[in-house]
Design a protein around this motif. Structure first.
Motif, PDB file in Angstrom:
ATOM      1  N   LEU A  39       0.396  -0.975  -0.125  1.00 27.65           N
ATOM      2  CA  LEU A  39      -0.036  -0.257   0.146  1.00 27.65           C
ATOM      3  C   LEU A  39       0.376   1.084  -0.104  1.00 27.65           C
ATOM      4  CD1 LEU A  39      -2.729  -0.932   2.586  1.00 27.65           C
ATOM      5  CD2 LEU A  39      -3.153  -1.774   0.205  1.00 27.65           C
ATOM      6  N   ASP A  40       2.402   1.317   0.894  1.00 30.13           N
ATOM      7  CA  ASP A  40       2.936   2.870   0.482  1.00 30.13           C
ATOM      8  C   ASP A  40       4.251   2.381   0.366  1.00 30.13           C
ATOM      9  OD1 ASP A  40       2.520   4.603   1.680  1.00 30.13           O
ATOM     10  OD2 ASP A  40       3.790   4.239   3.165  1.00 30.13           O
ATOM     11  N   LYS A  41       4.268   1.048  -0.217  1.00 28.89           N
ATOM     12  CA  LYS A  41       6.209   1.044  -0.942  1.00 28.89           C
ATOM     13  C   LYS A  41       6.804   1.051   0.205  1.00 28.89           C
ATOM     14  CE  LYS A  41       3.749   0.698  -4.870  1.00 28.89           C
ATOM     15  NZ  LYS A  41       3.488  -0.593  -5.601  1.00 28.89           N
ATOM     16  N   THR A  42       7.398   0.747   1.432  1.00 32.62           N
ATOM     17  CA  THR A  42       7.949   1.586   2.208  1.00 32.62           C
ATOM     18  C   THR A  42       7.544  -0.339   3.349  1.00 32.62           C
ATOM     19  OG1 THR A  42       8.107   2.825   4.337  1.00 32.62           O
ATOM     20  CG2 THR A  42       5.634   2.127   4.377  1.00 32.62           C
ATOM     21  N   ASP A  43       8.655  -0.076   4.574  1.00 29.90           N
ATOM     22  CA  ASP A  43       9.095  -1.363   4.955  1.00 29.90           C
ATOM     23  C   ASP A  43       8.969  -0.411   6.489  1.00 29.90           C
ATOM     24  OD1 ASP A  43       9.842  -3.199   7.159  1.00 29.90           O
ATOM     25  OD2 ASP A  43      11.170  -3.655   6.046  1.00 29.90           O
ATOM     26  N   ILE A  44       7.903  -1.449   6.850  1.00 34.97           N
ATOM     27  CA  ILE A  44       6.899  -0.412   8.297  1.00 34.97           C
ATOM     28  C   ILE A  44       7.763  -0.816   9.945  1.00 34.97           C
ATOM     29  CG2 ILE A  44       6.435  -3.113   9.265  1.00 34.97           C
ATOM     30  CD1 ILE A  44       4.722   0.554  10.087  1.00 34.97           C
ATOM     31  N   ARG A  45       9.045  -1.378   9.635  1.00 33.27           N
ATOM     32  CA  ARG A  45      10.568  -1.580  10.368  1.00 33.27           C
ATOM     33  C   ARG A  45      10.732  -0.415  10.716  1.00 33.27           C
ATOM     34  NH1 ARG A  45      12.013  -7.651   8.546  1.00 33.27           N
ATOM     35  NH2 ARG A  45      12.016  -6.685   6.786  1.00 33.27           N
ATOM     36  N   GLU A  46      10.746   0.758   9.308  1.00 39.33           N
ATOM     37  CA  GLU A  46      11.470   1.609   9.158  1.00 39.33           C
ATOM     38  C   GLU A  46      10.894   3.138   9.692  1.00 39.33           C
ATOM     39  OE1 GLU A  46      12.251   1.724   5.051  1.00 39.33           O
ATOM     40  OE2 GLU A  46      13.906   0.143   5.356  1.00 39.33           O
ATOM     41  N   HIS A  47       9.535   2.472  10.269  1.00 33.27           N
ATOM     42  CA  HIS A  47       8.611   3.786  10.670  1.00 33.27           C
ATOM     43  C   HIS A  47       7.962   3.594  12.418  1.00 33.27           C
ATOM     44  CE1 HIS A  47       8.155   5.552   6.473  1.00 33.27           C
ATOM     45  NE2 HIS A  47       8.175   3.809   6.703  1.00 33.27           N
ATOM     46  N   GLY A  48       7.997   4.852  13.055  1.00 37.31           N
ATOM     47  CA  GLY A  48       7.516   4.156  14.272  1.00 37.31           C
ATOM     48  C   GLY A  48       8.441   3.449  15.051  1.00 37.31           C
ATOM     49  N   SER A  49       7.747   2.701  15.894  1.00 39.01           N
ATOM     50  CA  SER A  49       8.788   1.845  16.986  1.00 39.01           C
ATOM     51  C   SER A  49       9.435   0.788  16.289  1.00 39.01           C
ATOM     52  CB  SER A  49       7.585   0.639  17.658  1.00 39.01           C
ATOM     53  OG  SER A  49       6.830   0.013  17.106  1.00 39.01           O
ATOM     54  N   GLY A  50       9.636   0.524  14.790  1.00 46.17           N
ATOM     55  CA  GLY A  50      10.097  -0.149  13.632  1.00 46.17           C
ATOM     56  C   GLY A  50       9.566  -1.907  14.181  1.00 46.17           C
ATOM     57  N   ASN A  51       8.445  -2.046  14.895  1.00 42.62           N
ATOM     58  CA  ASN A  51       7.380  -3.564  15.373  1.00 42.62           C
ATOM     59  C   ASN A  51       7.021  -3.638  14.214  1.00 42.62           C
ATOM     60  OD1 ASN A  51       7.365  -5.734  17.292  1.00 42.62           O
ATOM     61  ND2 ASN A  51       5.252  -4.771  16.704  1.00 42.62           N
ATOM     62  N   ALA A  52       6.833  -4.873  13.525  1.00 40.45           N
ATOM     63  CA  ALA A  52       5.984  -5.196  12.716  1.00 40.45           C
ATOM     64  C   ALA A  52       5.136  -5.712  12.970  1.00 40.45           C
ATOM     65  CB  ALA A  52       6.979  -6.166  11.920  1.00 40.45           C
ATOM     66  N   GLY A  53       4.382  -5.166  13.365  1.00 39.40           N
ATOM     67  CA  GLY A  53       3.214  -5.443  14.438  1.00 39.40           C
ATOM     68  C   GLY A  53       1.770  -4.537  14.124  1.00 39.40           C
ATOM     69  N   ALA A  54       0.627  -4.769  14.093  1.00 34.51           N
ATOM     70  CA  ALA A  54      -1.116  -3.963  14.055  1.00 34.51           C
ATOM     71  C   ALA A  54      -1.280  -2.642  14.582  1.00 34.51           C
ATOM     72  CB  ALA A  54      -1.730  -4.700  13.858  1.00 34.51           C
ATOM     73  N   THR A  55      -0.151  -2.633  15.791  1.00 39.22           N
ATOM     74  CA  THR A  55      -0.328  -1.139  16.468  1.00 39.22           C
ATOM     75  C   THR A  55       0.876  -0.239  15.684  1.00 39.22           C
ATOM     76  OG1 THR A  55      -0.873  -2.394  18.951  1.00 39.22           O
ATOM     77  CG2 THR A  55       0.376  -0.325  18.652  1.00 39.22           C
ATOM     78  N   ASN A  56       1.685  -0.614  15.838  1.00 41.20           N
ATOM     79  CA  ASN A  56       2.951   0.813  14.636  1.00 41.20           C
ATOM     80  C   ASN A  56       2.259   0.365  13.015  1.00 41.20           C
ATOM     81  OD1 ASN A  56       4.737   1.956  14.384  1.00 41.20           O
ATOM     82  ND2 ASN A  56       6.300   0.425  13.603  1.00 41.20           N
ATOM     83  N   VAL A  57       1.227  -0.604  12.415  1.00 44.15           N
ATOM     84  CA  VAL A  57       1.037  -0.173  11.328  1.00 44.15           C
ATOM     85  C   VAL A  57       0.000   0.652  11.629  1.00 44.15           C
ATOM     86  CG1 VAL A  57      -0.410  -1.186   9.618  1.00 44.15           C
ATOM     87  CG2 VAL A  57       1.614  -2.143  10.657  1.00 44.15           C
ATOM     88  N   LEU A  58      -1.082   1.006  12.729  1.00 43.87           N
ATOM     89  CA  LEU A  58      -2.545   1.752  13.043  1.00 43.87           C
ATOM     90  C   LEU A  58      -1.747   3.095  13.173  1.00 43.87           C
ATOM     91  CD1 LEU A  58      -5.308   2.573  13.777  1.00 43.87           C
ATOM     92  CD2 LEU A  58      -4.335   1.642  16.265  1.00 43.87           C
ATOM     93  N   ARG A  59      -0.677   3.537  13.742  1.00 47.98           N
ATOM     94  CA  ARG A  59       0.599   4.165  13.906  1.00 47.98           C
ATOM     95  C   ARG A  59       0.543   5.613  12.668  1.00 47.98           C
ATOM     96  NH1 ARG A  59       2.083   3.008  19.689  1.00 47.98           N
ATOM     97  NH2 ARG A  59       0.155   3.144  21.242  1.00 47.98           N
ATOM     98  N   SER A  60       1.290   4.484  12.552  1.00 47.42           N
ATOM     99  CA  SER A  60       2.115   4.740  11.139  1.00 47.42           C
ATOM    100  C   SER A  60       1.519   5.440   9.630  1.00 47.42           C
ATOM    101  CB  SER A  60       3.761   4.503  10.954  1.00 47.42           C
ATOM    102  OG  SER A  60       3.497   3.234  10.525  1.00 47.42           O
ATOM    103  N   GLN A  61       0.872   4.068  10.020  1.00 48.54           N
ATOM    104  CA  GLN A  61       0.001   4.120   8.121  1.00 48.54           C
ATOM    105  C   GLN A  61      -0.956   4.389   8.342  1.00 48.54           C
ATOM    106  OE1 GLN A  61       2.426   3.958   6.165  1.00 48.54           O
ATOM    107  NE2 GLN A  61       4.081   3.807   7.277  1.00 48.54           N
TER     108      GLN A  61
END
Length: 236
Positions: A39-61
Protein backbone atom coordinates in the motif's frame (compact mmCIF):
# COMPACT_ATOMS: atom_id res chain seq x y z
CA UNK A 1 -0.61 -41.47 30.77
CA UNK A 2 2.95 -40.11 30.83
CA UNK A 3 4.22 -43.31 29.21
CA UNK A 4 1.54 -42.95 26.56
CA UNK A 5 2.67 -39.39 25.87
CA UNK A 6 6.31 -40.45 25.53
CA UNK A 7 5.28 -43.24 23.16
CA UNK A 8 3.23 -40.74 21.18
CA UNK A 9 6.26 -38.45 20.82
CA UNK A 10 8.40 -41.37 19.70
CA UNK A 11 6.01 -42.70 17.06
CA UNK A 12 4.39 -39.49 15.84
CA UNK A 13 7.41 -37.24 15.39
CA UNK A 14 6.81 -36.97 11.59
CA UNK A 15 3.43 -35.35 12.27
CA UNK A 16 4.97 -33.03 14.85
CA UNK A 17 7.79 -32.09 12.46
CA UNK A 18 5.33 -31.38 9.64
CA UNK A 19 3.19 -29.35 12.04
CA UNK A 20 6.14 -27.27 13.27
CA UNK A 21 7.44 -26.60 9.76
CA UNK A 22 4.08 -25.67 8.25
CA UNK A 23 3.13 -23.46 11.18
CA UNK A 24 6.49 -21.68 11.25
CA UNK A 25 6.38 -20.97 7.51
CA UNK A 26 2.82 -19.65 7.81
CA UNK A 27 3.78 -17.56 10.80
CA UNK A 28 6.66 -16.08 8.82
CA UNK A 29 4.15 -14.46 6.46
CA UNK A 30 4.29 -11.12 8.26
CA UNK A 31 1.19 -9.22 7.25
CA UNK A 32 2.36 -5.86 8.62
CA UNK A 33 5.38 -5.90 6.33
CA UNK A 34 3.45 -7.17 3.32
CA UNK A 35 0.54 -4.73 3.69
CA UNK A 36 2.73 -1.65 4.09
CA UNK A 37 4.93 -2.66 1.18
CA UNK A 38 1.90 -3.13 -1.06
CA UNK A 39 0.00 0.00 0.00
CA UNK A 40 2.75 2.46 0.83
CA UNK A 41 5.86 1.00 -0.86
CA UNK A 42 7.66 1.12 2.48
CA UNK A 43 8.85 -1.18 5.26
CA UNK A 44 6.91 -0.79 8.50
CA UNK A 45 10.09 -1.62 10.42
CA UNK A 46 11.51 1.75 9.28
CA UNK A 47 8.66 3.68 10.91
CA UNK A 48 7.44 4.37 14.42
CA UNK A 49 8.65 1.79 16.91
CA UNK A 50 10.14 -0.40 14.18
CA UNK A 51 7.88 -3.27 15.22
CA UNK A 52 6.19 -5.24 12.45
CA UNK A 53 2.80 -5.42 14.11
CA UNK A 54 -0.71 -4.01 13.86
CA UNK A 55 -0.25 -1.29 16.50
CA UNK A 56 2.72 0.24 14.72
CA UNK A 57 0.86 -0.03 11.40
CA UNK A 58 -2.11 1.81 12.92
CA UNK A 59 0.05 4.61 14.23
CA UNK A 60 2.27 5.07 11.22
CA UNK A 61 0.05 4.00 8.29
CA UNK A 62 -3.57 4.33 9.38
CA UNK A 63 -6.69 2.29 10.08
CA UNK A 64 -7.13 0.36 6.81
CA UNK A 65 -3.59 -1.08 6.75
CA UNK A 66 -3.94 -1.92 10.45
CA UNK A 67 -7.25 -3.69 9.81
CA UNK A 68 -5.75 -5.73 6.95
CA UNK A 69 -2.77 -6.61 9.14
CA UNK A 70 -5.06 -7.71 11.96
CA UNK A 71 -7.13 -9.94 9.68
CA UNK A 72 -4.02 -11.49 8.15
CA UNK A 73 -2.31 -12.20 11.47
CA UNK A 74 -5.44 -13.77 12.93
CA UNK A 75 -6.03 -15.84 9.80
CA UNK A 76 -2.55 -17.34 9.58
CA UNK A 77 -2.70 -18.37 13.23
CA UNK A 78 -6.14 -19.95 12.86
CA UNK A 79 -5.02 -21.84 9.75
CA UNK A 80 -1.88 -23.06 11.52
CA UNK A 81 -3.83 -24.43 14.49
CA UNK A 82 -6.31 -26.19 12.21
CA UNK A 83 -3.43 -27.70 10.25
CA UNK A 84 -1.83 -28.90 13.47
CA UNK A 85 -4.96 -30.79 14.45
CA UNK A 86 -5.32 -32.15 10.91
CA UNK A 87 -1.74 -33.44 10.84
CA UNK A 88 -2.29 -35.22 14.14
CA UNK A 89 -5.28 -37.05 12.70
CA UNK A 90 -3.79 -37.85 9.29
CA UNK A 91 -0.08 -38.44 9.95
CA UNK A 92 -0.23 -39.89 13.47
CA UNK A 93 -0.95 -43.39 12.27
CA UNK A 94 -1.44 -45.37 15.52
CA UNK A 95 -5.16 -45.27 16.28
CA UNK A 96 -4.44 -45.04 20.02
CA UNK A 97 -3.30 -41.47 19.48
CA UNK A 98 -6.28 -40.26 17.49
CA UNK A 99 -8.23 -39.05 20.55
CA UNK A 100 -8.93 -35.42 21.24
CA UNK A 101 -6.05 -35.01 23.70
CA UNK A 102 -3.42 -35.60 21.05
CA UNK A 103 -5.25 -33.43 18.52
CA UNK A 104 -5.10 -30.60 21.09
CA UNK A 105 -1.39 -31.35 21.56
CA UNK A 106 -0.78 -30.87 17.84
CA UNK A 107 -2.90 -27.73 17.69
CA UNK A 108 -0.99 -26.09 20.55
CA UNK A 109 2.28 -27.15 18.95
CA UNK A 110 1.23 -25.51 15.69
CA UNK A 111 0.15 -22.33 17.44
CA UNK A 112 3.48 -22.06 19.23
CA UNK A 113 5.50 -22.37 16.02
CA UNK A 114 3.24 -19.92 14.20
CA UNK A 115 3.97 -17.39 16.95
CA UNK A 116 7.70 -18.07 16.65
CA UNK A 117 7.44 -17.59 12.88
CA UNK A 118 5.63 -14.28 13.37
CA UNK A 119 8.28 -13.00 15.78
CA UNK A 120 11.23 -14.37 13.78
CA UNK A 121 9.98 -14.55 10.15
CA UNK A 122 12.13 -16.56 7.76
CA UNK A 123 11.20 -14.36 4.79
CA UNK A 124 11.99 -11.02 6.42
CA UNK A 125 15.37 -11.34 8.06
CA UNK A 126 13.94 -12.82 11.29
CA UNK A 127 12.62 -9.37 12.33
CA UNK A 128 8.90 -9.56 12.91
CA UNK A 129 6.22 -8.56 15.37
CA UNK A 130 5.46 -9.41 18.98
CA UNK A 131 2.91 -12.16 18.46
CA UNK A 132 -0.14 -10.84 20.31
CA UNK A 133 -2.66 -11.13 17.48
CA UNK A 134 -1.17 -14.47 16.46
CA UNK A 135 -1.73 -15.73 20.00
CA UNK A 136 -5.31 -14.45 19.96
CA UNK A 137 -6.03 -16.29 16.71
CA UNK A 138 -4.55 -19.47 18.16
CA UNK A 139 -6.63 -19.28 21.34
CA UNK A 140 -9.86 -18.47 19.49
CA UNK A 141 -9.62 -21.94 17.95
CA UNK A 142 -8.16 -23.81 20.93
CA UNK A 143 -10.36 -22.29 23.62
CA UNK A 144 -12.56 -19.37 22.62
CA UNK A 145 -13.79 -18.81 26.18
CA UNK A 146 -10.26 -18.27 27.46
CA UNK A 147 -9.49 -16.14 24.41
CA UNK A 148 -12.47 -13.84 25.00
CA UNK A 149 -11.66 -13.41 28.69
CA UNK A 150 -8.07 -12.43 27.85
CA UNK A 151 -9.34 -10.15 25.08
CA UNK A 152 -11.68 -8.52 27.58
CA UNK A 153 -8.76 -7.92 29.95
CA UNK A 154 -6.82 -6.37 27.07
CA UNK A 155 -9.70 -4.04 26.13
CA UNK A 156 -10.27 -2.87 29.71
CA UNK A 157 -6.57 -2.17 30.35
CA UNK A 158 -6.14 -0.34 27.03
CA UNK A 159 -9.32 1.68 27.64
CA UNK A 160 -8.01 2.78 31.03
CA UNK A 161 -4.35 3.31 30.15
CA UNK A 162 -4.43 3.86 26.36
CA UNK A 163 -1.30 1.69 26.22
CA UNK A 164 -1.58 -1.32 23.91
CA UNK A 165 1.64 -2.78 25.28
CA UNK A 166 0.31 -2.77 28.85
CA UNK A 167 -2.98 -4.32 27.75
CA UNK A 168 -1.11 -7.00 25.81
CA UNK A 169 1.14 -7.88 28.75
CA UNK A 170 -1.77 -8.04 31.19
CA UNK A 171 -3.78 -10.25 28.84
CA UNK A 172 -0.97 -12.72 28.11
CA UNK A 173 0.03 -12.81 31.80
CA UNK A 174 -3.52 -13.95 32.58
CA UNK A 175 -3.52 -16.55 29.78
CA UNK A 176 -1.92 -19.46 31.71
CA UNK A 177 -3.98 -18.68 34.83
CA UNK A 178 -7.30 -18.64 32.98
CA UNK A 179 -6.29 -21.71 30.97
CA UNK A 180 -5.50 -23.69 34.13
CA UNK A 181 -8.71 -22.61 35.88
CA UNK A 182 -10.91 -23.59 32.94
CA UNK A 183 -9.28 -27.00 32.52
CA UNK A 184 -9.48 -27.69 36.25
CA UNK A 185 -12.94 -26.41 37.15
CA UNK A 186 -14.92 -26.08 33.91
CA UNK A 187 -13.66 -28.86 31.62
CA UNK A 188 -12.48 -31.18 34.44
CA UNK A 189 -9.61 -32.29 32.22
CA UNK A 190 -7.25 -35.10 33.18
CA UNK A 191 -4.11 -33.92 35.04
CA UNK A 192 -1.74 -34.34 32.09
CA UNK A 193 -3.97 -32.22 29.85
CA UNK A 194 -4.22 -29.53 32.52
CA UNK A 195 -0.44 -29.51 32.90
CA UNK A 196 0.25 -29.53 29.16
CA UNK A 197 -2.14 -26.69 28.25
CA UNK A 198 -1.01 -24.60 31.21
CA UNK A 199 2.68 -25.08 30.45
CA UNK A 200 2.15 -24.22 26.77
CA UNK A 201 0.20 -21.08 27.74
CA UNK A 202 2.87 -20.17 30.26
CA UNK A 203 5.63 -20.58 27.67
CA UNK A 204 3.79 -18.42 25.14
CA UNK A 205 3.13 -15.77 27.78
CA UNK A 206 6.84 -15.73 28.70
CA UNK A 207 7.84 -15.27 25.04
CA UNK A 208 5.41 -12.41 24.47
CA UNK A 209 6.22 -10.60 27.71
CA UNK A 210 9.91 -10.96 26.86
CA UNK A 211 9.25 -9.30 23.50
CA UNK A 212 7.49 -6.47 25.33
CA UNK A 213 10.31 -5.92 27.82
CA UNK A 214 11.40 -2.57 26.28
CA UNK A 215 7.78 -1.41 26.47
CA UNK A 216 7.59 -2.43 30.13
CA UNK A 217 10.72 -0.41 30.86
CA UNK A 218 9.15 2.63 29.18
CA UNK A 219 5.92 2.10 31.13
CA UNK A 220 7.91 2.08 34.36
CA UNK A 221 9.74 5.25 33.40
CA UNK A 222 6.55 6.95 32.21
CA UNK A 223 7.74 7.35 28.62
CA UNK A 224 5.58 4.75 26.87
CA UNK A 225 3.45 6.17 24.07
CA UNK A 226 -0.30 6.08 24.41
CA UNK A 227 -2.73 5.04 21.72
CA UNK A 228 -4.34 7.91 19.85
CA UNK A 229 -6.83 7.37 17.03
CA UNK A 230 -6.50 10.99 16.08
CA UNK A 231 -2.96 10.63 14.77
CA UNK A 232 -1.13 8.13 12.66
CA UNK A 233 2.23 8.72 14.26
CA UNK A 234 3.47 7.00 17.36
CA UNK A 235 6.53 5.48 18.94
CA UNK A 236 5.46 2.48 20.93
Amino acid sequence: MMNTLLEFLRTCWPALLATALAAYLLGSVNCAIIVTRLLDKTDIREHGSGNAGATNVLRSQGKLPALLTTIGDLAKSIISVLLGGFFMKVLSLPSAYSNESFVVFGAYFAGLFCIIGHIYPLYFGFRGGKGVLTTLGMMLILDWKVALICLGIFIVVVALSRMVSLGSCCAVACLPIVTALFHLFVYHSEPLMVAFCTVMALGIAAILIGKHWPNLKRIRSGTESKLSFGSKKGNS
